[in-house]
Design a protein around this motif. Structure first.
Motif, PDB file in Angstrom:
ATOM      1  N   ILE A   8      -5.450  10.563  -4.093  1.00  8.33           N
ATOM      2  CA  ILE A   8      -5.558   9.203  -4.626  1.00  8.33           C
ATOM      3  C   ILE A   8      -6.902   8.978  -5.310  1.00  8.33           C
ATOM      4  N   ALA A   9      -6.918   7.979  -6.167  1.00  4.66           N
ATOM      5  CA  ALA A   9      -8.163   7.471  -6.754  1.00  4.66           C
ATOM      6  C   ALA A   9      -8.157   5.962  -6.512  1.00  4.66           C
ATOM      7  N   VAL A  10      -9.301   5.424  -6.068  1.00  6.63           N
ATOM      8  CA  VAL A  10      -9.398   4.008  -5.744  1.00  6.63           C
ATOM      9  C   VAL A  10     -10.474   3.384  -6.624  1.00  6.63           C
ATOM     10  N   PHE A  11     -10.163   2.228  -7.200  1.00  3.92           N
ATOM     11  CA  PHE A  11     -11.079   1.510  -8.075  1.00  3.92           C
ATOM     12  C   PHE A  11     -11.251   0.087  -7.550  1.00  3.92           C
ATOM     13  N   ILE A  12     -12.489  -0.387  -7.502  1.00  6.81           N
ATOM     14  CA  ILE A  12     -12.757  -1.765  -7.111  1.00  6.81           C
ATOM     15  C   ILE A  12     -13.500  -2.431  -8.264  1.00  6.81           C
ATOM     16  N   TYR A  13     -12.942  -3.508  -8.758  1.00  2.00           N
ATOM     17  CA  TYR A  13     -13.542  -4.255  -9.850  1.00  2.00           C
ATOM     18  C   TYR A  13     -14.612  -5.207  -9.297  1.00  2.00           C
ATOM     19  N   VAL A  20      -5.172   1.324  -6.582  1.00  3.96           N
ATOM     20  CA  VAL A  20      -5.023   2.686  -6.072  1.00  3.96           C
ATOM     21  C   VAL A  20      -4.089   3.444  -7.005  1.00  3.96           C
ATOM     22  N   LEU A  21      -4.550   4.599  -7.473  1.00  2.15           N
ATOM     23  CA  LEU A  21      -3.750   5.469  -8.332  1.00  2.15           C
ATOM     24  C   LEU A  21      -3.343   6.681  -7.513  1.00  2.15           C
ATOM     25  N   ASN A  22      -2.025   6.897  -7.381  1.00  2.00           N
ATOM     26  CA  ASN A  22      -1.516   8.062  -6.676  1.00  2.00           C
ATOM     27  C   ASN A  22      -1.538   9.233  -7.651  1.00  2.00           C
ATOM     28  N   LYS A  27       1.702   6.706  -9.816  1.00  2.00           N
ATOM     29  CA  LYS A  27       2.030   5.332  -9.463  1.00  2.00           C
ATOM     30  C   LYS A  27       0.757   4.554  -9.124  1.00  2.00           C
ATOM     31  N   VAL A  28       0.690   3.325  -9.621  1.00  2.00           N
ATOM     32  CA  VAL A  28      -0.461   2.452  -9.380  1.00  2.00           C
ATOM     33  C   VAL A  28      -0.033   1.331  -8.430  1.00  2.00           C
ATOM     34  N   SER A  29      -0.843   1.087  -7.416  1.00  2.00           N
ATOM     35  CA  SER A  29      -0.573  -0.027  -6.507  1.00  2.00           C
ATOM     36  C   SER A  29      -1.834  -0.855  -6.366  1.00  2.00           C
ATOM     37  N   GLU A  30      -1.654  -2.061  -5.867  1.00  2.00           N
ATOM     38  CA  GLU A  30      -2.774  -2.976  -5.722  1.00  2.00           C
ATOM     39  C   GLU A  30      -2.864  -3.409  -4.259  1.00  2.00           C
ATOM     40  N   CYS A  31      -4.100  -3.500  -3.752  1.00  2.00           N
ATOM     41  CA  CYS A  31      -4.347  -3.952  -2.381  1.00  2.00           C
ATOM     42  C   CYS A  31      -4.970  -5.339  -2.425  1.00  2.00           C
ATOM     43  N   ASN A  32      -5.048  -5.957  -1.254  1.00  2.00           N
ATOM     44  CA  ASN A  32      -5.711  -7.253  -1.186  1.00  2.00           C
ATOM     45  C   ASN A  32      -7.137  -7.128  -1.703  1.00  2.00           C
ATOM     46  N   PRO A  33      -7.629  -8.125  -2.422  1.00  2.00           N
ATOM     47  CA  PRO A  33      -8.995  -8.070  -2.953  1.00  2.00           C
ATOM     48  C   PRO A  33     -10.037  -7.993  -1.833  1.00  2.00           C
ATOM     49  N   THR A  61      -2.995   4.540   2.274  1.00  2.00           N
ATOM     50  CA  THR A  61      -2.347   4.321   0.980  1.00  2.00           C
ATOM     51  C   THR A  61      -0.914   3.861   1.182  1.00  2.00           C
ATOM     52  N   GLY A  62      -0.488   3.030   0.276  1.00  2.00           N
ATOM     53  CA  GLY A  62       0.848   2.461   0.334  1.00  2.00           C
ATOM     54  C   GLY A  62       0.888   1.110   1.033  1.00  2.00           C
ATOM     55  N   ALA A  63      -0.200   0.741   1.710  1.00  2.00           N
ATOM     56  CA  ALA A  63      -0.253  -0.548   2.408  1.00  2.00           C
ATOM     57  C   ALA A  63      -1.193  -1.488   1.666  1.00  2.00           C
ATOM     58  N   ALA A  64      -0.723  -2.700   1.417  1.00  2.00           N
ATOM     59  CA  ALA A  64      -1.564  -3.681   0.712  1.00  2.00           C
ATOM     60  C   ALA A  64      -2.605  -4.286   1.639  1.00  2.00           C
ATOM     61  N   GLN A  65      -2.316  -4.311   2.937  1.00  2.00           N
ATOM     62  CA  GLN A  65      -3.229  -4.856   3.934  1.00  2.00           C
ATOM     63  C   GLN A  65      -4.015  -3.727   4.590  1.00  2.00           C
ATOM     64  N   PRO A  66      -5.262  -3.976   4.985  1.00  2.00           N
ATOM     65  CA  PRO A  66      -6.014  -2.944   5.695  1.00  2.00           C
ATOM     66  C   PRO A  66      -5.428  -2.696   7.089  1.00  2.00           C
ATOM     67  N   VAL A  67      -5.511  -1.442   7.555  1.00  2.76           N
ATOM     68  CA  VAL A  67      -5.045  -1.133   8.914  1.00  2.76           C
ATOM     69  C   VAL A  67      -6.066  -1.582   9.945  1.00  2.76           C
ATOM     70  N   LEU A  68      -7.317  -1.714   9.517  1.00  2.00           N
ATOM     71  CA  LEU A  68      -8.377  -2.194  10.384  1.00  2.00           C
ATOM     72  C   LEU A  68      -9.406  -2.894   9.512  1.00  2.00           C
ATOM     73  N   HIS A  69      -9.861  -4.044   9.943  1.00  2.00           N
ATOM     74  CA  HIS A  69     -10.917  -4.731   9.210  1.00  2.00           C
ATOM     75  C   HIS A  69     -11.716  -5.576  10.185  1.00  2.00           C
ATOM     76  N   GLY A  70     -12.915  -5.907   9.787  1.00  2.00           N
ATOM     77  CA  GLY A  70     -13.779  -6.709  10.637  1.00  2.00           C
ATOM     78  C   GLY A  70     -15.179  -6.760  10.066  1.00  2.00           C
ATOM     79  N   THR A  71     -16.151  -6.914  10.956  1.00  2.00           N
ATOM     80  CA  THR A  71     -17.536  -6.975  10.520  1.00  2.00           C
ATOM     81  C   THR A  71     -18.398  -6.105  11.421  1.00  2.00           C
ATOM     82  N   LEU A  72     -19.459  -5.560  10.863  1.00  2.00           N
ATOM     83  CA  LEU A  72     -20.372  -4.690  11.601  1.00  2.00           C
ATOM     84  C   LEU A  72     -21.408  -5.477  12.393  1.00  2.00           C
TER      85      LEU A  72
END
Length: 183
Positions: A8-13, A20-22, A27-33, A61-72
């Motif tokens: 995969i290749a991942v780009f953040i604007y 995400v480019l597979n 195939k191109v997919s988009e995740c939550n900003p 990859t393939g999931a629009a939502q993160p499998v884990l998220h939070g703050t450090l």
């Protein structure tokens, strides 16, 4: 920001948009900003985004939502992928590891009197956390323990140190290059 693996290749604007480019089928997919992204790392079919504000997002990859998220719990100073894990450091000196095998986040070590400016891989067994006060520590990637005590350079470290022939090499903004033995 952008990073890639063999799959995969991942780009953040700048707006936070994540694309995400597979590599296999194009195939191109988009995740939550993700706002305030400062570091990105791709490992196989997973990717990790660290925000300036200390937020983290781990995606499969393939999931629009993160499998884990939070703050450090503090502003992020850097991230590196090593041995299948994501290692992150905050400006307050907290070193945190996300284990892809255990699928969990844990604080590895706290270096409270250090003001880290980043983290880097030295080799397959060691990481280095370096700071704005001109100091650095070496961490054993397997055990999470600090290697000896803190090294002092006397000049702020902004760029990742490297390991060559058993010596840590550090270039500084003032044009000097310093070498430290760590055998």
């Amino acid at each position: 920001l952008a990073d890639q693996s063999d799959s995969i290749a991942v780009f953040i604007y700048p707006s936070g948009r994540v694309i995400v480019l597979n590599e296999g089928d194009g195939k191109v997919s988009e995740c939550n900003p993700v706002r305030y992204a400062s570091h990105i790392g791709v490992l196989d079919s997973k990717f990790f985004i660290l925000g300036r504000d200390g937020t983290f997002h781990f995606y499969q990859t393939g999931a629009a939502q993160p499998v884990l998220h939070g703050t450090l719990g503090g502003r992020s100073a850097g991230m590196v992928l090593a041995g299948g894990d994501a290692w992150m450091v905050t400006y307050s000196g907290s070193v945190v590891r996300y284990s892809s095998i255990e699928n969990r986040l844990s604080e590895v070590v706290s270096i409270p009197s250090m003001n880290p400016s980043g983290i880097a891989t030295l080799n397959e067994n060691h990481l280095v956390v370096y700071g704005l006060q001109g100091d650095f520590v070496v961490i054993n990637r397997i055990t999470g323990s600090l290697y000896r005590e803190r090294f002092q350079t006397g000049v702020p470290i902004y760029a990742a140190p490297v390991l060559r022939e058993g010596r840590i090499i550090i270039g500084h903004r003032d044009g000097t290059v310093r070498s430290y033995g760590c055998e």
